[in-house]
Design a protein around this motif. Structure first.
Motif, PDB file in Angstrom:
ATOM      1  N   THR A  80      31.787  23.742  18.682  1.00  0.00           N
ATOM      2  CA  THR A  80      33.178  23.989  18.314  1.00  0.00           C
ATOM      3  C   THR A  80      33.212  24.494  16.872  1.00  0.00           C
ATOM      4  N   TYR A  81      34.369  24.957  16.450  1.00  0.00           N
ATOM      5  CA  TYR A  81      34.522  25.402  15.064  1.00  0.00           C
ATOM      6  C   TYR A  81      34.218  24.253  14.105  1.00  0.00           C
ATOM      7  N   GLN A  82      34.729  23.070  14.431  1.00  0.00           N
ATOM      8  CA  GLN A  82      34.483  21.914  13.575  1.00  0.00           C
ATOM      9  C   GLN A  82      32.996  21.604  13.491  1.00  0.00           C
ATOM     10  N   ASP A  83      32.290  21.744  14.611  1.00  0.00           N
ATOM     11  CA  ASP A  83      30.846  21.528  14.615  1.00  0.00           C
ATOM     12  C   ASP A  83      30.144  22.502  13.671  1.00  0.00           C
ATOM     13  N   VAL A  84      30.481  23.786  13.799  1.00  0.00           N
ATOM     14  CA  VAL A  84      29.828  24.824  13.005  1.00  0.00           C
ATOM     15  C   VAL A  84      30.085  24.601  11.521  1.00  0.00           C
ATOM     16  N   GLY A  87      27.664  22.619   9.294  1.00  0.00           N
ATOM     17  CA  GLY A  87      26.358  23.152   8.959  1.00  0.00           C
ATOM     18  C   GLY A  87      25.240  22.572   9.793  1.00  0.00           C
ATOM     19  N   LEU A  88      25.576  21.697  10.738  1.00  0.00           N
ATOM     20  CA  LEU A  88      24.555  21.003  11.518  1.00  0.00           C
ATOM     21  C   LEU A  88      24.257  21.664  12.867  1.00  0.00           C
ATOM     22  N   THR A  89      24.872  22.797  13.145  1.00  0.00           N
ATOM     23  CA  THR A  89      24.560  23.512  14.388  1.00  0.00           C
ATOM     24  C   THR A  89      23.648  24.718  14.134  1.00  0.00           C
ATOM     25  N   GLY A  90      23.617  25.192  12.901  1.00  0.00           N
ATOM     26  CA  GLY A  90      22.802  26.343  12.537  1.00  0.00           C
ATOM     27  C   GLY A  90      23.420  27.691  12.841  1.00  0.00           C
ATOM     28  N   HIS A  91      24.619  27.692  13.384  1.00  0.00           N
ATOM     29  CA  HIS A  91      25.241  28.952  13.785  1.00  0.00           C
ATOM     30  C   HIS A  91      25.924  29.658  12.624  1.00  0.00           C
ATOM     31  N   ALA A  92      26.033  30.976  12.762  1.00  0.00           N
ATOM     32  CA  ALA A  92      26.859  31.791  11.879  1.00  0.00           C
ATOM     33  C   ALA A  92      28.097  32.224  12.636  1.00  0.00           C
ATOM     34  N   THR A 131      26.230  27.963   5.491  1.00  0.00           N
ATOM     35  CA  THR A 131      25.331  28.732   6.350  1.00  0.00           C
ATOM     36  C   THR A 131      26.079  29.552   7.397  1.00  0.00           C
ATOM     37  N   GLN A 132      27.275  29.135   7.763  1.00  0.00           N
ATOM     38  CA  GLN A 132      28.017  29.859   8.798  1.00  0.00           C
ATOM     39  C   GLN A 132      28.489  31.226   8.310  1.00  0.00           C
ATOM     40  N   TYR A 133      28.454  31.447   6.986  1.00  0.00           N
ATOM     41  CA  TYR A 133      28.938  32.704   6.415  1.00  0.00           C
ATOM     42  C   TYR A 133      27.809  33.655   6.030  1.00  0.00           C
ATOM     43  N   ARG A 134      26.600  33.371   6.466  1.00  0.00           N
ATOM     44  CA  ARG A 134      25.472  34.228   6.100  1.00  0.00           C
ATOM     45  C   ARG A 134      25.575  35.594   6.788  1.00  0.00           C
ATOM     46  N   SER A 135      24.900  36.557   6.194  1.00  0.00           N
ATOM     47  CA  SER A 135      24.910  37.925   6.703  1.00  0.00           C
ATOM     48  C   SER A 135      23.753  38.120   7.670  1.00  0.00           C
TER      49      SER A 135
END
Length: 207
Positions: A80-84, A87-92, A131-135
């Protein structure tokens, strides 16, 4: 866990079982949001900071059939957005772009990508930190990978000439795309005065 450090598989948040559901049609153009898409279309995927503004950049490109925002490049399934945001899901945060290669080529999408954000900031984009805002560029084919690396080298030189530092963008094989919640889809069409944290460098990328 630092907001500048991606979690390992062991550190990542546990998977969720239920995928997020989204509307069937794109708010801006009425095209499909989910597969199957019409034959002959191709897929690209990019992470360039907050996905609200990123998606708008691409839906405005002639030849783009559909756009969707979501999460990719991480570990946890169906986040979910809250999960992301933990920073514990690793997703961007990413935008998936469905486009007609007869109307717009991949190089044009790369140009939009590079010019729409500052790819030298690591795990952030402007005031959006984490980390979710990385390029990142997530490629689906060898041809896309080759084009992405060529454009990175070209744009790196353009940035150096303009006084910017090293590009931190990663180029990776496309991972599973998980849809963001429906209220995030085409957010700036639903909320015309909504927040958009994207800001380019002012450097052009003529690939």
């Amino acid at each position: 866990m630092s907001n500048n450090q991606l979690p390992s598989v062991q550190e990542a948040m546990a998977d969720r079982e239920v995928p997020i559901e989204v509307a069937k049609t794109h708010v801006v153009n009425g095209h499909e949001m989910t597969e199957p898409f019409p034959k002959g279309l191709e897929t690209a995927m990019f992470g360039l900071g907050c996905f609200w503004g990123a998606e708008k950049r691409f839906w405005l490109v002639p030849g783009v059939y559909s756009t969707q925002v979501g999460y990719a490049g991480g570990v946890t399934k169906h986040p979910t957005y809250q999960d992301v945001c933990t920073g514990l899901t690793g997703h961007a945060e990413v935008v998936r772009v469905i486009y007609d290669p007869k109307q717009v080529d991949y190089q044009t999408l790369l140009q939009v990508f590079w010019e729409s954000h500052n790819p030298t900031q690591g795990m952030r984009q402007g005031n959006d930190k984490g980390t979710q805002y990385r390029s990142m560029i997530l490629v689906y084919t060898d041809k896309q990978r080759e084009a992405a690396y060529e454009s990175l080298q070209h744009f790196q030189q353009r940035l150096r000439d303009a006084g910017f530092g090293q590009i931190t963008t990663t180029i990776e094989d496309a991972s599973i795309f998980y849809f963001a919640e429906d209220y995030h889809q085409q957010y700036l069409a639903k909320n015309p005065k909504g927040y958009c944290g994207l800001g380019g460098t002012g450097v052009t990328c003529n690939v």
